[in-house]
Motif scaffolding. Structure first.
Motif, mmCIF file in Angstrom:
data_model
loop_
_atom_site.group_PDB
_atom_site.id
_atom_site.type_symbol
_atom_site.label_atom_id
_atom_site.label_comp_id
_atom_site.label_asym_id
_atom_site.label_seq_id
_atom_site.Cartn_x
_atom_site.Cartn_y
_atom_site.Cartn_z
ATOM 1 N N LEU A 26 0.803 -1.348 -0.111
ATOM 2 C CA LEU A 26 0.110 -0.006 -0.022
ATOM 3 C C LEU A 26 0.933 1.223 -0.068
ATOM 4 O O LEU A 26 0.408 2.119 -0.587
ATOM 5 C CB LEU A 26 -0.981 -0.054 1.243
ATOM 6 C CG LEU A 26 -1.921 -1.117 1.215
ATOM 7 C CD1 LEU A 26 -2.916 -1.074 2.749
ATOM 8 C CD2 LEU A 26 -2.967 -1.104 0.093
ATOM 9 N N VAL A 27 2.034 1.401 0.602
ATOM 10 C CA VAL A 27 2.797 2.543 0.776
ATOM 11 C C VAL A 27 3.806 2.628 -0.084
ATOM 12 O O VAL A 27 3.912 3.462 -1.011
ATOM 13 C CB VAL A 27 3.151 2.654 2.380
ATOM 14 C CG1 VAL A 27 4.068 4.023 2.330
ATOM 15 C CG2 VAL A 27 2.138 2.642 3.170
ATOM 16 N N ASP A 35 -6.675 -5.673 -3.028
ATOM 17 C CA ASP A 35 -7.482 -6.369 -4.091
ATOM 18 C C ASP A 35 -6.760 -5.670 -5.430
ATOM 19 O O ASP A 35 -6.599 -6.753 -6.170
ATOM 20 C CB ASP A 35 -8.838 -5.660 -4.086
ATOM 21 C CG ASP A 35 -9.782 -6.224 -3.100
ATOM 22 O OD1 ASP A 35 -9.547 -7.491 -2.441
ATOM 23 O OD2 ASP A 35 -10.874 -5.788 -2.929
ATOM 24 N N ALA A 36 -6.263 -4.655 -5.596
ATOM 25 C CA ALA A 36 -5.843 -4.087 -6.807
ATOM 26 C C ALA A 36 -4.308 -5.012 -7.022
ATOM 27 O O ALA A 36 -3.985 -5.298 -8.003
ATOM 28 C CB ALA A 36 -5.400 -2.608 -6.830
ATOM 29 N N PHE A 37 -3.698 -5.156 -5.841
ATOM 30 C CA PHE A 37 -2.290 -5.818 -5.967
ATOM 31 C C PHE A 37 -2.551 -7.333 -6.226
ATOM 32 O O PHE A 37 -2.016 -7.834 -7.200
ATOM 33 C CB PHE A 37 -1.670 -5.840 -4.766
ATOM 34 C CG PHE A 37 -0.306 -6.733 -4.535
ATOM 35 C CD1 PHE A 37 0.790 -5.926 -5.133
ATOM 36 C CD2 PHE A 37 -0.273 -7.827 -4.168
ATOM 37 C CE1 PHE A 37 1.941 -6.763 -4.803
ATOM 38 C CE2 PHE A 37 0.879 -8.603 -4.328
ATOM 39 C CZ PHE A 37 2.136 -7.994 -4.734
ATOM 40 N N SER A 38 -3.846 -7.799 -5.807
ATOM 41 C CA SER A 38 -4.059 -9.223 -5.861
ATOM 42 C C SER A 38 -4.423 -9.526 -7.474
ATOM 43 O O SER A 38 -4.210 -10.583 -8.146
ATOM 44 C CB SER A 38 -4.981 -9.807 -5.128
ATOM 45 O OG SER A 38 -6.164 -9.278 -5.127
ATOM 46 N N LEU A 39 -5.117 -8.710 -7.941
ATOM 47 C CA LEU A 39 -5.566 -8.564 -9.465
ATOM 48 C C LEU A 39 -4.527 -8.713 -10.478
ATOM 49 O O LEU A 39 -4.319 -9.592 -11.423
ATOM 50 C CB LEU A 39 -6.514 -7.476 -9.808
ATOM 51 C CG LEU A 39 -8.028 -7.437 -9.345
ATOM 52 C CD1 LEU A 39 -8.741 -6.422 -9.492
ATOM 53 C CD2 LEU A 39 -8.612 -9.019 -9.795
ATOM 54 N N GLU A 40 -3.373 -7.909 -10.081
ATOM 55 C CA GLU A 40 -2.266 -7.599 -11.009
ATOM 56 C C GLU A 40 -1.277 -9.075 -10.697
ATOM 57 O O GLU A 40 -0.512 -9.253 -11.867
ATOM 58 C CB GLU A 40 -1.454 -6.390 -10.983
ATOM 59 C CG GLU A 40 -0.393 -6.419 -11.529
ATOM 60 C CD GLU A 40 0.160 -4.779 -11.380
ATOM 61 O OE1 GLU A 40 1.344 -4.874 -11.713
ATOM 62 O OE2 GLU A 40 -0.420 -3.915 -10.977
ATOM 63 N N HIS A 41 -1.305 -9.586 -9.643
ATOM 64 C CA HIS A 41 -0.460 -10.463 -9.103
ATOM 65 C C HIS A 41 -0.962 -11.829 -8.916
ATOM 66 O O HIS A 41 -0.375 -12.715 -7.976
ATOM 67 C CB HIS A 41 0.341 -10.051 -8.027
ATOM 68 C CG HIS A 41 1.317 -8.998 -8.539
ATOM 69 N ND1 HIS A 41 2.437 -9.036 -9.545
ATOM 70 C CD2 HIS A 41 1.144 -7.790 -8.264
ATOM 71 C CE1 HIS A 41 3.153 -7.806 -9.487
ATOM 72 N NE2 HIS A 41 2.247 -6.838 -8.680
ATOM 73 N N HIS A 42 -2.223 -12.012 -9.472
ATOM 74 C CA HIS A 42 -3.021 -13.258 -9.217
ATOM 75 C C HIS A 42 -2.267 -14.765 -9.560
ATOM 76 O O HIS A 42 -2.732 -15.574 -8.758
ATOM 77 C CB HIS A 42 -4.407 -13.241 -9.735
ATOM 78 C CG HIS A 42 -4.264 -13.376 -11.207
ATOM 79 N ND1 HIS A 42 -4.286 -14.564 -11.898
ATOM 80 C CD2 HIS A 42 -4.220 -12.576 -12.213
ATOM 81 C CE1 HIS A 42 -4.395 -14.190 -13.241
ATOM 82 N NE2 HIS A 42 -4.254 -12.929 -13.353
ATOM 83 N N ASP A 43 -1.377 -14.557 -10.273
ATOM 84 C CA ASP A 43 -0.543 -15.783 -10.737
ATOM 85 C C ASP A 43 0.635 -16.206 -9.708
ATOM 86 O O ASP A 43 1.030 -17.405 -9.483
ATOM 87 C CB ASP A 43 0.135 -15.744 -11.985
ATOM 88 C CG ASP A 43 1.004 -14.444 -12.161
ATOM 89 O OD1 ASP A 43 0.638 -13.314 -11.548
ATOM 90 O OD2 ASP A 43 1.905 -14.593 -13.038
ATOM 91 N N SER A 44 0.820 -15.230 -8.952
ATOM 92 C CA SER A 44 2.093 -15.297 -7.652
ATOM 93 C C SER A 44 1.208 -15.571 -6.414
ATOM 94 O O SER A 44 1.843 -16.553 -5.579
ATOM 95 C CB SER A 44 2.882 -13.992 -7.648
ATOM 96 O OG SER A 44 3.463 -13.918 -8.903
#
Length: 84
Positions: A26-27, A35-44
């Motif tokens: 976040l920082v 959620d935004a992070f998980s959408l971008e990195h859902h494969d990891s």
């Protein structure tokens, strides 16, 4: 793996690690939300897993931790530094 069978010291480490990961997302990485992070990195890392980790509620396997480090672009050593 749930953290309820862990010793208090181990639970505290997981909680601190979760706070550190959440701060990086976040920082430091400036995502609007987990959620935004998980959408971008859902494969990891899966979204439910990410939330459990950030809340200190998940005892991770090494492979999960390594995937998270890749997604964060942070070396494992830096992520866990001074936690033990």
């Amino acid at each position: 793996m749930p953290t309820k069978k862990l010793k208090k010291a181990e639970r505290l480490v997981l909680e601190e690690l979760g706070k550190r990961i959440k701060k990086i997302i976040l920082v430091d990485k400036d995502y609007q939300s987990l959620d935004a992070f998980s959408l971008e990195h859902h494969d990891s890392i899966a979204k439910p897993t990410l939330y459990q980790i950030c809340d200190g509620k998940r005892d991770m396997k090494l492979s999960t931790l390594m995937g998270l480090c890749r997604a964060l672009d942070v070396p494992l050593e830096q992520l866990v530094k001074d936690l033990f």
